[in-house]
Design an enzyme around this catalytic site. Structure first.
Site, PDB file in Angstrom:
ATOM      1  N   GLU A 129      -5.140  12.947   1.152  1.00 47.34           N
ATOM      2  CA  GLU A 129      -4.190  13.679   2.024  1.00 47.34           C
ATOM      3  C   GLU A 129      -2.851  13.738   1.309  1.00 47.34           C
ATOM      4  OE1 GLU A 129      -4.068  15.700   4.721  1.00 47.34           O
ATOM      5  OE2 GLU A 129      -6.245  15.696   4.677  1.00 47.34           O
TER       6      GLU A 129
ATOM      7  N   LYS B 201      -2.016  13.527  -1.708  1.00 44.06           N
ATOM      8  CA  LYS B 201      -2.015  14.375  -2.943  1.00 44.06           C
ATOM      9  C   LYS B 201      -1.898  15.900  -2.640  1.00 44.06           C
ATOM     10  CE  LYS B 201      -4.434  11.783  -6.674  1.00 44.06           C
ATOM     11  NZ  LYS B 201      -5.666  11.808  -7.271  1.00 44.06           N
TER      12      LYS B 201
ATOM     13  N   GLU C 110     -19.088  12.612  -9.576  1.00 39.17           N
ATOM     14  CA  GLU C 110     -19.184  11.517 -10.433  1.00 39.17           C
ATOM     15  C   GLU C 110     -18.391  11.611 -11.558  1.00 39.17           C
ATOM     16  OE1 GLU C 110     -22.232   8.534 -12.841  1.00 39.17           O
ATOM     17  OE2 GLU C 110     -23.287  10.277 -11.986  1.00 39.17           O
TER      18      GLU C 110
ATOM     19  N   ASP D 181      -6.463  13.918 -12.203  1.00 33.07           N
ATOM     20  CA  ASP D 181      -7.003  12.591 -12.463  1.00 33.07           C
ATOM     21  C   ASP D 181      -5.849  11.941 -13.005  1.00 33.07           C
ATOM     22  OD1 ASP D 181      -9.080  10.774 -12.458  1.00 33.07           O
ATOM     23  OD2 ASP D 181      -9.291  10.621 -14.395  1.00 33.07           O
TER      24      ASP D 181
ATOM     25  N   PHE E 151       2.670   3.672  -4.241  1.00 29.34           N
ATOM     26  CA  PHE E 151       1.231   2.999  -3.907  1.00 29.34           C
ATOM     27  C   PHE E 151       0.731   2.432  -5.257  1.00 29.34           C
ATOM     28  CE2 PHE E 151      -1.441   6.041  -6.100  1.00 29.34           C
ATOM     29  CZ  PHE E 151      -0.652   7.279  -6.414  1.00 29.34           C
ATOM     30  N   GLY E 152      -0.575   2.089  -5.418  1.00 29.96           N
ATOM     31  CA  GLY E 152      -1.120   1.496  -6.697  1.00 29.96           C
ATOM     32  C   GLY E 152      -0.132   0.687  -7.642  1.00 29.96           C
ATOM     33  N   TYR E 153      -0.118   1.060  -8.817  1.00 27.60           N
ATOM     34  CA  TYR E 153       0.782   0.136  -9.774  1.00 27.60           C
ATOM     35  C   TYR E 153       2.058   0.341  -9.543  1.00 27.60           C
ATOM     36  CZ  TYR E 153      -4.175  -0.426 -11.208  1.00 27.60           C
ATOM     37  OH  TYR E 153      -5.332  -0.677 -11.441  1.00 27.60           O
TER      38      TYR E 153
ATOM     39  N   HIS F 165       4.602  11.591 -13.229  1.00 25.86           N
ATOM     40  CA  HIS F 165       3.763  12.287 -14.012  1.00 25.86           C
ATOM     41  C   HIS F 165       2.928  13.449 -13.132  1.00 25.86           C
ATOM     42  CE1 HIS F 165       2.421   9.056 -11.546  1.00 25.86           C
ATOM     43  NE2 HIS F 165       1.013   9.132 -12.055  1.00 25.86           N
TER      44      HIS F 165
HETATM   45  P1  IMP Z   1      -7.058   8.871  -9.131  1.00 23.25           P
HETATM   46  O1  IMP Z   1      -6.252   9.711  -9.818  1.00 23.25           O
HETATM   47  O2  IMP Z   1      -7.135   9.405  -7.554  1.00 23.25           O
HETATM   48  O3  IMP Z   1      -8.573   9.133  -9.618  1.00 23.25           O
HETATM   49  O4  IMP Z   1      -6.405   7.497  -9.059  1.00 23.25           O
HETATM   50  C1  IMP Z   1      -5.722   6.865 -10.137  1.00 23.25           C
HETATM   51  C2  IMP Z   1      -5.242   5.599  -9.888  1.00 23.25           C
HETATM   52  O5  IMP Z   1      -4.265   5.470 -10.694  1.00 23.25           O
HETATM   53  C3  IMP Z   1      -4.690   5.265  -8.554  1.00 23.25           C
HETATM   54  O6  IMP Z   1      -5.763   4.617  -7.772  1.00 23.25           O
HETATM   55  C4  IMP Z   1      -3.684   4.143  -8.964  1.00 23.25           C
HETATM   56  O7  IMP Z   1      -4.216   2.934  -9.054  1.00 23.25           O
HETATM   57  C5  IMP Z   1      -3.206   4.546 -10.321  1.00 23.25           C
HETATM   58  N1  IMP Z   1      -2.103   5.581 -10.081  1.00 23.25           N
HETATM   59  C6  IMP Z   1      -1.933   6.873 -10.440  1.00 23.25           C
HETATM   60  N2  IMP Z   1      -0.809   7.334 -10.319  1.00 23.25           N
HETATM   61  C7  IMP Z   1      -0.041   6.456  -9.723  1.00 23.25           C
HETATM   62  C8  IMP Z   1       1.385   6.426  -9.241  1.00 23.25           C
HETATM   63  O8  IMP Z   1       2.200   7.333  -9.273  1.00 23.25           O
HETATM   64  N3  IMP Z   1       1.589   5.050  -8.915  1.00 23.25           N
HETATM   65  C9  IMP Z   1       0.907   4.038  -9.076  1.00 23.25           C
HETATM   66  N4  IMP Z   1      -0.473   4.337  -9.327  1.00 23.25           N
HETATM   67  C10 IMP Z   1      -0.797   5.229 -10.044  1.00 23.25           C
END
Ligand code: IMP
Length: 200
Positions: A12, A14, A42, A71, A154-156, A182
């Protein structure tokens, strides 16, 4: 009438991001759910572009609309660009993010600041009804910090330090991050590309 675009994501956040970026254009984004499309995908590509194209094509086979897919991930130079396309799956999909972040910090233990260079990468693919495929890649450069800092994002984000800003991407507001990230950069570039290719 606006041209409909389907964004091949279940995320959601994105979807909202791309809706914001396409505001004021002749393009309207709808989700896979809104388009009534459900397809198991996949992600077995070895590059961000390959994975984005796999997702976009899988959905494009089921519609006459333009399909977008993205991606993204984190590349750490010292770790030979790991976790890369495996960023979401690093240390297992269900491992809490704080543990993934700590694992990467541990692997960089003792590594000097200059050698901690890293980038977030985002590839976006567009699959057009006439069979054409476009891909766009954008990055944001930074360094892996020495401890997690910041509550946003989120994430990293908490371990991704941007020297020019003097903070991590987890310390930026969503608007600030969108300007620099990015994904924000790639989405804006894809908007321009689609305006040129399909709205002219
Ligand atoms: P996907 O693009 O949804 O397959 O996931 C990419 C993964 O990369 C995410 O689950 C995060 O762990 C990491 N990632 C991608 N973009 C970001 C960001 O902007 N901040 C932090 N982690 C990111």
């Amino acid at each position: 009438m606006k041209k409909k675009i389907i964004f091949a994501t279940g995320n959601e956040g994105k979807l909202e991001e791309i809706k914001m970026i396409l505001e004021g254009s002749g393009l309207e984004v709808i989700s896979m759910k809104e388009a009534g499309i459900s397809v198991p995908i996949e992600e077995n590509g070895t590059t961000f572009e390959e994975n984005a194209v796999i997702k976009a094509k899988a959905v494009a086979e089921r519609t006459d609309c333009i399909v977008l897919a993205d991606d993204s991930g984190l590349e750490i130079d010292y770790l030979n660009k790991e976790p890369g396309v495996y960023s979401a799956r690093y240390a297992g999909e269900d491992t809490p993010q704080s543990i993934k972040n700590q694992m990467l910090l541990d692997r960089l233990e003792g590594v000097e600041e200059e050698q901690r260079t890293a980038r977030f990468v985002c590839a976006i693919a567009a699959a057009l009804p006439d069979g054409r495929i476009f891909t766009i890649r954008r990055t944001i450069e930074g360094r892996i910090g020495f401890a997690p800092v910041g509550e946003h994002g989120f994430g990293y984000d908490p371990i991704f330090y941007v020297p020019e800003l003097g903070c991590t991407t987890a310390e930026l507001s969503p608007e600030q991050k969108n300007e620099l990230s990015h994904r924000g950069k790639a989405l804006r570039a894809m908007r321009a590309k689609l305006e040129e290719e399909v709205l002219r």
